[in-house]
Design an enzyme around this catalytic site. Structure first.
Site, PDB file in Angstrom:
ATOM      1  N   SER A 182       0.862  -8.092  -5.163  1.00  0.00           N
ATOM      2  CA  SER A 182       1.663  -7.593  -6.277  1.00  0.00           C
ATOM      3  C   SER A 182       3.050  -8.197  -6.340  1.00  0.00           C
ATOM      4  O   SER A 182       3.668  -8.215  -7.395  1.00  0.00           O
ATOM      5  CB  SER A 182       1.799  -6.063  -6.166  1.00  0.00           C
ATOM      6  OG  SER A 182       2.559  -5.734  -5.012  1.00  0.00           O
ATOM      7  N   GLY A 183       3.547  -8.663  -5.215  1.00  0.00           N
ATOM      8  CA  GLY A 183       4.896  -9.213  -5.193  1.00  0.00           C
ATOM      9  C   GLY A 183       5.971  -8.167  -5.371  1.00  0.00           C
ATOM     10  O   GLY A 183       7.121  -8.497  -5.660  1.00  0.00           O
ATOM     11  N   CYS A 184       5.648  -6.884  -5.195  1.00  0.00           N
ATOM     12  CA  CYS A 184       6.655  -5.848  -5.389  1.00  0.00           C
ATOM     13  C   CYS A 184       7.048  -5.259  -4.048  1.00  0.00           C
ATOM     14  O   CYS A 184       6.285  -5.285  -3.096  1.00  0.00           O
ATOM     15  CB  CYS A 184       6.134  -4.737  -6.305  1.00  0.00           C
ATOM     16  SG  CYS A 184       4.717  -3.848  -5.639  1.00  0.00           S
ATOM     17  N   GLY A 185       8.264  -4.701  -3.995  1.00  0.00           N
ATOM     18  CA  GLY A 185       8.724  -4.089  -2.759  1.00  0.00           C
ATOM     19  C   GLY A 185       8.011  -2.775  -2.502  1.00  0.00           C
ATOM     20  O   GLY A 185       7.656  -2.068  -3.417  1.00  0.00           O
TER      21      GLY A 185
END
Length: 261
Positions: A106-109
């Protein structure tokens, strides 16, 4: 921790509008962390959070027994709550791998404070094109059942409807999930070129903050729901300048924000 709060409302009937108040359930983002690593953010009522931490861990199959959860700390932050959960080391390796895959996909934190900040993002400020009329709301409520064939057959699905300013239901969609029904409706409207600003939304469900955000992002400045609104839903509606009516019944509905005629 508190489970509800009192909201000022206006009771709307065909006869008029009067001031009132209503207890609404509190809804806040709750970040879940395992052994120092962020795992998920859930929207929840901030009571019995230790029970929530254990039940979530078991239902997510993070742990297999209650004994695998060695410590739970509930920390209140400005943005919501953080559940710091310590689990046995033999349970943590699969969790670490699950987090690694999720981040790479997802590339999200996925870490505590960042998650809470991301959970409640800015909503667009709306400019209503018309003032909602009481008669239109009650007309749509009275007609909603005729647009729910799946619910008539099963008694177990939600409906999301888009209504003209006079209360005529122009389009409706059904699904077992309230979010899914609304997403289907928004998609159908986009496919048919229907502008959300030209009418109002009517949902058969409880009004949580996600539904307010979906309506706002679609450009809808008026939202009516059959069940109650949560505290965060009301806050988001105010932030968006959205007319929000909930607890809609055939003869009365509560106005949480905005104006009606």
């Amino acid at each position: 921790m508190t489970a509800s709060r009192i909201a000022p409302v206006r009771r709307v009937t065909l006869a008029g509008v009067e001031a009132a108040s209503r207890a609404i359930p509190v809804e806040v983002p709750v970040a879940i962390e395992y052994n120092g690593l962020g795992y998920a953010v859930m929207m929840a009522t901030p009571v019995d959070l230790h029970d929530f931490a254990l039940g979530f861990s078991l239902s997510e199959r993070v742990v297999t027994t209650a004994e695998d959860v060695t410590e739970v700390e509930a920390v209140e932050l400005a943005q919501g709550w953080l559940l710091r959960i310590q689990i046995a080391e033999h349970c943590f390796a699969p969790v670490r791998e699950r987090i690694r895959v999720r981040v790479s996909d997802s590339g999200c934190g996925l870490c505590g404070l960042e998650n809470l900040e991301q959970a409640v993002r800015d909503v667009p400020r709306l400019a209503p094109r018309f003032r909602l009329e009481r008669a239109a709301v009650f007309r749509a409520l009275g007609d909603l059942g005729t647009h729910q064939p799946l619910n008539q057959a099963t008694g177990g699905v939600h409906a999301a409807a888009f209504c003209a300013p006079d209360g005529e239901i122009l389009l409706a969609r059904e699904d077992v999930g309230r979010h899914n029904a609304f997403d289907k409706l928004i998609g159908a409207m986009a496919g048919q070129g229907l502008s959300a600003a030209s009418g109002f939304f009517l949902l058969s469900s409880r009004c949580s903050y996600e539904l307010v955000e979906k309506a706002a992002l679609a450009g809808g400045a008026h939202l009516v729901t059959i069940s109650t609104a949560t505290s965060l839903a009301v806050d988001r509606a105010i932030a968006a300048g959205m007319t929000l009516l909930s607890l809609a019944r055939p003869d009365t509905v509560l106005l949480f924000n905005g104006e009606v005629d």
